[in-house]
Write a protein that holds these residues in place. Structure first.
Motif, PDB file in Angstrom:
ATOM      1  N   THR A  93       0.848  -1.191   0.000  1.00 31.65           N
ATOM      2  CA  THR A  93       0.000   0.000   0.000  1.00 31.65           C
ATOM      3  C   THR A  93       0.884   1.241   0.000  1.00 31.65           C
ATOM      4  N   ILE A  94       0.570   2.188  -0.879  1.00 34.97           N
ATOM      5  CA  ILE A  94       1.322   3.435  -0.965  1.00 34.97           C
ATOM      6  C   ILE A  94       0.369   4.573  -0.614  1.00 34.97           C
ATOM      7  N   SER A  95       0.634   5.255   0.475  1.00 42.45           N
ATOM      8  CA  SER A  95      -0.254   6.321   0.934  1.00 42.45           C
ATOM      9  C   SER A  95      -0.127   7.542   0.025  1.00 42.45           C
ATOM     10  N   PRO A  96      -1.086   8.491   0.100  1.00 43.21           N
ATOM     11  CA  PRO A  96      -0.954   9.726  -0.695  1.00 43.21           C
ATOM     12  C   PRO A  96       0.354  10.457  -0.436  1.00 43.21           C
ATOM     13  N   GLY A  97       0.888  10.339   0.795  1.00 44.44           N
ATOM     14  CA  GLY A  97       2.161  10.978   1.112  1.00 44.44           C
ATOM     15  C   GLY A  97       3.376  10.181   0.696  1.00 44.44           C
ATOM     16  N   GLY A  98       3.155   8.977   0.129  1.00 41.57           N
ATOM     17  CA  GLY A  98       4.255   8.171  -0.377  1.00 41.57           C
ATOM     18  C   GLY A  98       4.758   7.087   0.554  1.00 41.57           C
ATOM     19  N   ASP A  99       4.205   6.982   1.763  1.00 42.77           N
ATOM     20  CA  ASP A  99       4.669   5.949   2.692  1.00 42.77           C
ATOM     21  C   ASP A  99       4.199   4.567   2.237  1.00 42.77           C
ATOM     22  N   THR A 101       3.565   0.568   2.956  1.00 39.59           N
ATOM     23  CA  THR A 101       3.320  -0.449   3.984  1.00 39.59           C
ATOM     24  C   THR A 101       2.778  -1.724   3.338  1.00 39.59           C
ATOM     25  N   PRO A 102       3.111  -2.905   3.878  1.00 45.54           N
ATOM     26  CA  PRO A 102       4.180  -3.071   4.863  1.00 45.54           C
ATOM     27  C   PRO A 102       5.547  -2.730   4.263  1.00 45.54           C
ATOM     28  N   ARG A 103       6.508  -2.539   5.113  1.00 40.52           N
ATOM     29  CA  ARG A 103       7.850  -2.176   4.646  1.00 40.52           C
ATOM     30  C   ARG A 103       8.428  -3.274   3.735  1.00 40.52           C
ATOM     31  N   ILE A 104       9.225  -2.855   2.770  1.00 45.08           N
ATOM     32  CA  ILE A 104       9.893  -3.795   1.863  1.00 45.08           C
ATOM     33  C   ILE A 104      11.292  -4.065   2.416  1.00 45.08           C
ATOM     34  N   HIS A 165      11.592   4.106   3.191  1.00 45.24           N
ATOM     35  CA  HIS A 165      10.307   3.439   2.976  1.00 45.24           C
ATOM     36  C   HIS A 165       9.253   4.399   2.441  1.00 45.24           C
ATOM     37  N   ASN A 166       9.661   5.628   2.125  1.00 45.27           N
ATOM     38  CA  ASN A 166       8.773   6.595   1.495  1.00 45.27           C
ATOM     39  C   ASN A 166       9.125   6.669   0.018  1.00 45.27           C
ATOM     40  N   ALA A 167       8.133   6.552  -0.863  1.00 39.86           N
ATOM     41  CA  ALA A 167       8.388   6.487  -2.300  1.00 39.86           C
ATOM     42  C   ALA A 167       9.130   7.720  -2.803  1.00 39.86           C
ATOM     43  N   ASP A 168       8.728   8.913  -2.356  1.00 36.70           N
ATOM     44  CA  ASP A 168       9.360  10.138  -2.828  1.00 36.70           C
ATOM     45  C   ASP A 168      10.805  10.240  -2.360  1.00 36.70           C
ATOM     46  N   ASP A 169      11.028  10.020  -1.061  1.00 35.24           N
ATOM     47  CA  ASP A 169      12.388  10.104  -0.525  1.00 35.24           C
ATOM     48  C   ASP A 169      13.297   9.068  -1.171  1.00 35.24           C
ATOM     49  N   ALA A 170      12.789   7.840  -1.312  1.00 34.31           N
ATOM     50  CA  ALA A 170      13.613   6.763  -1.870  1.00 34.31           C
ATOM     51  C   ALA A 170      13.996   7.055  -3.317  1.00 34.31           C
ATOM     52  N   ALA A 171      13.048   7.563  -4.107  1.00 35.14           N
ATOM     53  CA  ALA A 171      13.343   7.846  -5.515  1.00 35.14           C
ATOM     54  C   ALA A 171      14.383   8.953  -5.648  1.00 35.14           C
ATOM     55  N   LEU A 172      14.250  10.008  -4.849  1.00 35.28           N
ATOM     56  CA  LEU A 172      15.238  11.084  -4.927  1.00 35.28           C
ATOM     57  C   LEU A 172      16.592  10.607  -4.408  1.00 35.28           C
ATOM     58  N   GLY A 173      16.591   9.784  -3.360  1.00 38.11           N
ATOM     59  CA  GLY A 173      17.844   9.231  -2.872  1.00 38.11           C
ATOM     60  C   GLY A 173      18.541   8.380  -3.923  1.00 38.11           C
ATOM     61  N   ALA A 174      17.757   7.591  -4.653  1.00 39.11           N
ATOM     62  CA  ALA A 174      18.336   6.770  -5.722  1.00 39.11           C
ATOM     63  C   ALA A 174      18.928   7.648  -6.814  1.00 39.11           C
ATOM     64  N   ALA A 175      18.234   8.725  -7.163  1.00 45.52           N
ATOM     65  CA  ALA A 175      18.751   9.640  -8.193  1.00 45.52           C
ATOM     66  C   ALA A 175      20.061  10.267  -7.745  1.00 45.52           C
ATOM     67  N   VAL A 176      20.125  10.685  -6.475  1.00 42.67           N
ATOM     68  CA  VAL A 176      21.357  11.272  -5.938  1.00 42.67           C
ATOM     69  C   VAL A 176      22.492  10.256  -5.988  1.00 42.67           C
ATOM     70  N   TYR A 177      22.201   9.027  -5.596  1.00 42.35           N
ATOM     71  CA  TYR A 177      23.227   7.992  -5.572  1.00 42.35           C
ATOM     72  C   TYR A 177      23.727   7.669  -6.980  1.00 42.35           C
ATOM     73  N   LEU A 178      22.810   7.585  -7.940  1.00 48.19           N
ATOM     74  CA  LEU A 178      23.204   7.306  -9.319  1.00 48.19           C
ATOM     75  C   LEU A 178      24.071   8.427  -9.885  1.00 48.19           C
ATOM     76  N   CYS A 179      23.799   9.657  -9.475  1.00 46.46           N
ATOM     77  CA  CYS A 179      24.536  10.794 -10.023  1.00 46.46           C
ATOM     78  C   CYS A 179      25.952  10.883  -9.502  1.00 46.46           C
ATOM     79  N   GLY A 180      26.215  10.312  -8.328  1.00 51.15           N
ATOM     80  CA  GLY A 180      27.547  10.430  -7.761  1.00 51.15           C
ATOM     81  C   GLY A 180      27.912  11.899  -7.584  1.00 51.15           C
TER      82      GLY A 180
END
Length: 374
Positions: A93-99, A101-104, A165-180
């Motif tokens: 389940t992905i809440s409107p705020g991006g959280d 559940t259950p955690r992956i 575990h938040n979709a928005d935070d995780a996606a931006l974190g992945a982008a930052v990591y990929l960019c080095g």
């Protein structure tokens, strides 16, 4: 960080009114935030929950603020990673705020060999993200190790927290990591290096690139929605929509409506006769209602009007256009399926044996562009 007024601004403030000073301070302290596409404007992509697609596009929008030297980020890159790591959080389940559940959670990295891990990774977050105070687990839709998240994690939904575990935070974190420190992800070689850094496996790189390429065929940015069909396009769409629920029939459908064909495709036909439409038969019927006579096969229909290449993306399509799918999207002779585009990343089509005429998201596999006849 609070910025200080320069000496010139200070002198101007002394000479001006209190209102002028207030405006200067506001301008100095305010940093514009990029505007992320709201969820109702991100369109739809087959196989990706709308809330996850919104997170990928949000991250692509916000990344320049985080890593100004990084270039070439696009949502399909993030979607390709998340497809392999968590299948876009499908089943959660992905809440409107991006959280989410259950955690992956990935397997416990204790070196036991379970889940393929042979190297132990001792706990670094006291169980905060993975619930394990002895060993690490990969967490969230992008499967970060907590130790990696500590460096790459970002707040992408302005809640003053960084949560893998938040979709928005995780996606931006992945982008930052990929960019080095500042890659050009539009360069294929640098993109491969970034994915290899994410997971040191050439097979992984190949899998992710395959999904990036599929998603890139669909769009390079926000898919426009809210398009309204008018005139002949409306007539074509209404004619097709009126056939929803009619059975698939190989060879079925003509200018007058459903007709009798074979129940299955040539590779698996049973000989049973059934009245209905196949994909090209439905298109032929719908366009006949505005006086346009189409060829019988999907591949031939692709050449009947103004061709819109796959590279133009879904954003180039308009309601009423024919949309095609091929074994090789750059070779029209391999086209095997056609639908009628409805807007909002959706089509109406006769999908395959055993199904009925229906509306659905454009397929992510084999998208070969469209044809405009109106």
């Amino acid at each position: 960080m609070t910025r200080r007024l320069g000496c010139a601004a200070f002198l101007l403030a002394l000479l001006g009114t209190p209102l002028l000073l207030l405006l200067i301070v506001i301008a100095a302290q305010t940093t514009p935030r990029p505007t992320a596409p709201p969820i109702e404007t991100v369109g739809q992509v087959s196989g990706i929950p709308a809330r996850m697609l919104a997170a990928y596009q949000n991250a692509a929008t916000r990344l320049p603020q985080q890593v100004p030297t990084c270039r070439g980020i696009r949502w399909p890159i993030l979607a390709g990673i998340a497809r392999i790591e968590s299948n876009h959080a499908t089943g959660h389940t992905i809440s409107p705020g991006g959280d989410i559940t259950p955690r992956i959670l990935g397997p416990r990295l204790d070196g036991s060999g379970a889940g393929g891990n042979i190297t132990p990774f001792p706990d670094t977050d006291n169980g905060r993200f993975d619930g394990d105070t002895a060993y690490e687990r990969a967490v969230g839709p992008f499967q970060f190790l907590p130790s990696t998240w500590n460096g790459a994690g970002r707040d992408a939904n302005d809640d003053h927290a960084t949560d893998p575990h938040n979709a928005d935070d995780a996606a931006l974190g992945a982008a930052v990591y990929l960019c080095g420190k500042g890659r050009d992800l539009g360069d294929r070689g640098q993109l491969k290096a970034a994915i290899l850094q994410y997971n040191h496996s050439q097979a992984y790189v190949s899998d992710v690139l395959g999904w990036i390429d599929r998603y890139s065929q669909l769009s390079t940015g926000t898919i426009p929605i809210g398009q309204h069909a008018t005139g002949n396009a409306r007539t074509v769409i209404d004619a097709a929509l009126a056939q929803e629920g009619v059975p698939y029939s190989w060879g079925g459908g003509n200018a007058n409506g459903p007709s009798t064909g074979i129940c299955c495709s040539p590779s698996g036909k049973s000989g049973t006769r059934i009245r209905g439409f196949d994909c090209s038969g439905l298109a032929l019927y719908a366009y006949a209602q505005v006086g346009i006579n189409l060829p019988r096969t999907a591949a031939a229909q692709a050449g009947a009007g103004h061709r819109i290449p796959a590279s133009a993306g879904v954003g180039a399509l308009k309601p009423g256009d024919l949309v095609f799918f091929a074994y090789n999207p750059t070779n029209d002779s391999t086209i095997h399926h056609v639908g009628i585009y409805l807007g909002n990343g959706q089509m109406i089509n006769a999908p395959r044996p055993g199904t009925n005429v229906r509306t659905e998201a454009l397929w992510d596999d084999g998208f070969a562009g469209g044809t405009r006849l109106l």
